[in-house]
Design a protein around this motif. Sequence first.
Motif, mmCIF file in Angstrom:
data_model
loop_
_atom_site.group_PDB
_atom_site.id
_atom_site.type_symbol
_atom_site.label_atom_id
_atom_site.label_comp_id
_atom_site.label_asym_id
_atom_site.label_seq_id
_atom_site.Cartn_x
_atom_site.Cartn_y
_atom_site.Cartn_z
ATOM 1 N N SER A 103 2.993 -6.020 8.030
ATOM 2 C CA SER A 103 2.660 -5.906 6.617
ATOM 3 C C SER A 103 1.582 -6.912 6.240
ATOM 4 C CB SER A 103 3.900 -6.146 5.756
ATOM 5 O OG SER A 103 3.570 -6.149 4.388
ATOM 6 N N ALA A 104 0.761 -6.556 5.262
ATOM 7 C CA ALA A 104 -0.289 -7.439 4.768
ATOM 8 C C ALA A 104 0.176 -8.260 3.570
ATOM 9 C CB ALA A 104 -1.520 -6.620 4.400
ATOM 10 N N TYR A 115 0.804 -1.214 0.000
ATOM 11 C CA TYR A 115 0.000 0.000 0.000
ATOM 12 C C TYR A 115 0.845 1.275 0.000
ATOM 13 C CZ TYR A 115 -3.273 -3.629 1.101
ATOM 14 O OH TYR A 115 -3.987 -4.787 1.054
ATOM 15 N N THR A 135 -0.531 -2.285 7.494
ATOM 16 C CA THR A 135 -1.474 -3.239 6.910
ATOM 17 C C THR A 135 -2.729 -2.581 6.347
ATOM 18 O OG1 THR A 135 -2.610 -3.587 9.012
ATOM 19 C CG2 THR A 135 -0.760 -5.058 8.502
ATOM 20 N N ASP A 166 2.247 -0.166 11.969
ATOM 21 C CA ASP A 166 1.226 -0.962 11.285
ATOM 22 C C ASP A 166 1.057 -0.452 9.856
ATOM 23 O OD1 ASP A 166 -0.933 -2.419 10.428
ATOM 24 O OD2 ASP A 166 -2.154 -2.026 12.199
ATOM 25 N N GLY A 217 -5.404 -1.959 7.882
ATOM 26 C CA GLY A 217 -6.566 -2.648 8.425
ATOM 27 C C GLY A 217 -6.749 -4.074 7.958
ATOM 28 N N ARG A 218 -5.827 -4.564 7.167
ATOM 29 C CA ARG A 218 -5.939 -5.939 6.685
ATOM 30 C C ARG A 218 -5.188 -6.887 7.617
ATOM 31 N NH1 ARG A 218 -6.418 -2.383 2.761
ATOM 32 N NH2 ARG A 218 -7.768 -2.780 0.985
ATOM 33 N N ARG A 219 -5.326 -8.170 7.363
ATOM 34 C CA ARG A 219 -4.682 -9.190 8.197
ATOM 35 C C ARG A 219 -3.166 -9.122 8.047
ATOM 36 N NH1 ARG A 219 -3.935 -14.503 6.406
ATOM 37 N NH2 ARG A 219 -2.908 -15.660 8.038
ATOM 38 N N THR A 220 -2.457 -9.203 9.160
ATOM 39 C CA THR A 220 -0.995 -9.191 9.143
ATOM 40 C C THR A 220 -0.479 -10.531 8.634
ATOM 41 O OG1 THR A 220 -0.912 -7.662 11.000
ATOM 42 C CG2 THR A 220 1.080 -8.933 10.551
ATOM 43 N N LYS A 221 0.310 -10.479 7.566
ATOM 44 C CA LYS A 221 0.878 -11.701 6.994
ATOM 45 C C LYS A 221 2.383 -11.772 7.162
ATOM 46 C CE LYS A 221 -2.768 -12.274 3.578
ATOM 47 N NZ LYS A 221 -3.086 -12.302 2.147
#
Length: 96
Positions: free
Chosen positions: A64-65, A8, A45, A43, A47-51
């Motif tokens: 990071s996502a 992003y 991400t 953060d 708002g997305r899931r942390t991968k």
Amino acid sequence: MKLINVGYGNMVAVSHIIAIVSPDSAPIKRMVQDAKERGTAIDATFGRRTKAVIITDSDHVILSAIQPKHIAGRVDNREDSAQDNFEESEEQDSDE
């Protein structure tokens, strides 16, 4: 200083990365929680899931996502892509 995209539009300096790990293990979850409490968690991400969790030499923890293998691939390919960008800009200059 070389930068890589960790998702992003967020960039991280390659020279400061110590490790890129999956967030699934209990020790990494504790590390992330401790960093949040200390204020050294970043953060990225949106708002997305942390991968992936990126650990830096300054004791910052970046979330990071993007999958760790994709981030690692970007680190490995940073010189190749920089060369490609340089060649593309030369071609555009010669067309003008």
